[in-house]
Design a protein around this motif. Sequence first.
Motif, PDB file in Angstrom:
ATOM      1  N   VAL A 413      41.734 -27.792 -42.629  1.00 19.53           N
ATOM      2  CA  VAL A 413      43.120 -28.164 -42.943  1.00 19.53           C
ATOM      3  C   VAL A 413      43.516 -29.351 -42.068  1.00 19.53           C
ATOM      4  CG1 VAL A 413      45.548 -27.424 -42.852  1.00 19.53           C
ATOM      5  CG2 VAL A 413      43.777 -25.812 -43.592  1.00 19.53           C
ATOM      6  N   TRP A 415      46.323 -30.584 -40.204  1.00 19.80           N
ATOM      7  CA  TRP A 415      47.597 -30.066 -39.709  1.00 19.80           C
ATOM      8  C   TRP A 415      48.567 -31.186 -39.352  1.00 19.80           C
ATOM      9  CZ3 TRP A 415      47.934 -25.027 -40.549  1.00 19.80           C
ATOM     10  CH2 TRP A 415      46.759 -24.273 -40.599  1.00 19.80           C
ATOM     11  N   THR A 534      52.155 -28.563 -44.131  1.00 20.58           N
ATOM     12  CA  THR A 534      52.042 -27.104 -44.050  1.00 20.58           C
ATOM     13  C   THR A 534      53.412 -26.439 -44.120  1.00 20.58           C
ATOM     14  OG1 THR A 534      52.209 -27.062 -41.631  1.00 20.58           O
ATOM     15  CG2 THR A 534      50.023 -27.417 -42.568  1.00 20.58           C
ATOM     16  N   ASP A 535      53.412 -25.107 -44.193  1.00 17.47           N
ATOM     17  CA  ASP A 535      54.641 -24.338 -44.061  1.00 17.47           C
ATOM     18  C   ASP A 535      54.873 -24.092 -42.575  1.00 17.47           C
ATOM     19  OD1 ASP A 535      55.079 -24.085 -46.833  1.00 17.47           O
ATOM     20  OD2 ASP A 535      53.625 -22.447 -46.937  1.00 17.47           O
ATOM     21  N   THR A 547      51.188 -22.773 -41.388  1.00 15.14           N
ATOM     22  CA  THR A 547      50.241 -22.090 -42.268  1.00 15.14           C
ATOM     23  C   THR A 547      49.955 -22.937 -43.501  1.00 15.14           C
ATOM     24  OG1 THR A 547      52.055 -20.874 -43.325  1.00 15.14           O
ATOM     25  CG2 THR A 547      50.876 -19.766 -41.534  1.00 15.14           C
ATOM     26  N   LYS A 548      48.715 -22.870 -43.949  1.00 12.50           N
ATOM     27  CA  LYS A 548      48.307 -23.551 -45.179  1.00 12.50           C
ATOM     28  C   LYS A 548      46.975 -22.964 -45.638  1.00 12.50           C
ATOM     29  CE  LYS A 548      47.515 -28.157 -47.194  1.00 12.50           C
ATOM     30  NZ  LYS A 548      48.529 -28.036 -48.253  1.00 12.50           N
ATOM     31  N   ASP A 549      46.875 -22.672 -46.918  1.00  5.30           N
ATOM     32  CA  ASP A 549      45.641 -22.175 -47.532  1.00  5.30           C
ATOM     33  C   ASP A 549      45.083 -20.963 -46.795  1.00  5.30           C
ATOM     34  OD1 ASP A 549      45.855 -24.323 -49.272  1.00  5.30           O
ATOM     35  OD2 ASP A 549      44.556 -25.608 -48.068  1.00  5.30           O
ATOM     36  N   THR A 583      55.753 -31.833 -47.659  1.00  8.74           N
ATOM     37  CA  THR A 583      55.576 -32.256 -46.264  1.00  8.74           C
ATOM     38  C   THR A 583      56.865 -32.015 -45.480  1.00  8.74           C
ATOM     39  OG1 THR A 583      56.221 -34.541 -46.769  1.00  8.74           O
ATOM     40  CG2 THR A 583      53.870 -34.011 -46.859  1.00  8.74           C
TER      41      THR A 583
END
Length: 625
Positions: A413, A415, A534-535, A547-549, A583
Amino acid sequence: MKIILNLFTVLLLIPSVVRAQVDHIGAQATLPDHPRILLLKGEEDAIKRTIGADKAWAKLHGIILAECDALMEVPPIERIQIGRRLLGKSREGLRRLFFLSYGWRMTRQENYLRRAEKELLAISAFSDWNPSHFLDVGEMTMAVALGYDWLYDGLPESSRTAIKTAILKKGIEPSLDPKYNSWLRTTNNWNQVCNAGMVYGALAIFEDQPELGKKIVNRALESVVISMAEYSPDGAYPEGYSYWGYGTSFNVMLISALEKAFGKDFGLSAQPGFLKTAGYMENMTGPSGLPFNYSDAGSGVGLEPAMFWFAARQKDPSLLWVERSHLLNDEAQQLIKNRLLPATMLWSAGVSTAAMKEPKALMWTGGGKTPVAMMRSSWTDPAAVYVGFKGGSPSASHAHMDVGSFIMEADEVRWAMDFGMQDYESLESKKVDLWNKNQNSQRWQVFRYNNFVHNTLTINNAMQVVNGQAPITAVSKTPAFMNAVTDMTELYAESVQKAVRGIALVDKSYVVVRDELENKAAPTTVRWTMLTPTDVKILGNNKAELTKDGKKLVLEVREPANVVLKTWTTESPNEYDAPNPGTVRVGFEIPVAASAKTALTVLLIPQKAEKLGKKAVEPLAKWPK
């Protein structure tokens, strides 16, 4: 008699500075017979041996021929200009003619020859090749010259006459007009691309215009070293990833053509830093396959044919580790977009994919106009931690106000990210003054271009100082604490006595970003920003969870202790700005008292490193060097 008069007219157009240039070529006034550009007669056999020895090369060869077949039913390009550019047509012309000419050289299939001839005649009939935006002429001249040279024996005399006249009148002659040739003195990619195109034109029609041809080659040898000085001392290319793929590729096209025609490159490849630039480019790609896309760079990636030239020249197949992945895994539809793709076959030097081993060094740094440092935990682990970090100046060609910015990956990821460029025409068509780099110019109002949206500092809500320069002042490749430090003081000179940033990859596991600031005799407000796709969930005053994926990263502020983390939108109030969905910016703002010293220390901790003991973060002066 008419030819003599035409030549005399052309020579009168040549500025005195060109006539006074050193004669690098000397007495040599003849060149090999056609084909003489890049691939001499009979050299196809070496490529055929490479194809027969490795399935990956056979696959790439097949992809090129399949695209030649697909072009059979496509009409020739038309002269359709978009805004100030014909460049899209020039690039497509180069792609078609390089592919079709390669197909003819390798197979002698008549349909490839005839289809290429149709393209050549259509382009030669254009009213002009748009000299007011000379990149268009540079690429179109290369396209037509390559096709003319490689197909020469199969072209009827009438076609040869029309094509070589177009090379002279629409390619070379406009380059002699001071109104169009300011690129001769520039330090950016225009110099490389336009000189390469003009030399290809000169080589293609050399037997018809030997004196003019010599002058064009000599002019290029004097001019291109101006732009090649930008690679000094270590190979870091100031214009970044995408423009490396443009300027450097055409620089290599120029050198390779000179070597074939004259048996030497007149010292170009020995220019300081030039051969080292392959290491820069290889390290600019993260484990995700995405580039470190600072400045006017896109996020697109792909095979870089020039890397095969560098690997062969340095006898170092490890320079091809990233290219190996493209060679083995990229789909045909992606590969065929590259207009220089056939050059990969020419520069392969018989190297097998099995010989393309991963590099040994985990960190690469380069000084110069835009100094950079890239560090990673592994070349073979797709989940590796990777950091790209830059200094430099917004005044550099194609630069943004991104000095001190970084990108960071872990667990596949990205980040910490960079938007990169916005399409030029989308801004130019709305009358944005995009190329004015004055401190208060509209360029810096473009959302993606200023420091507010990059992973760096903003002090007193002000723009970075355009003419400020941030060198990398310290580097350590110590595996347990790889790091680089840049002095950004000049970028914030109106507010601070000192601004220094260091970034470290600790134990190959997590990242530390440390800023040390010293105010002038007035208070400041300092904003620390990181752009992320990401969130973001704020866990407390000094922690956020990204967090992502299904993956997680913790952003932890170690100091100062009393920060309040927050997020900012990436929506712009300007109607000319591109949208930025998915984003967000995360960070914090702190007040700093007049004449005070402060330190900001932020840790970026991937999920697999959360339970590791975190080392105390020392002042930058104590970081390993």
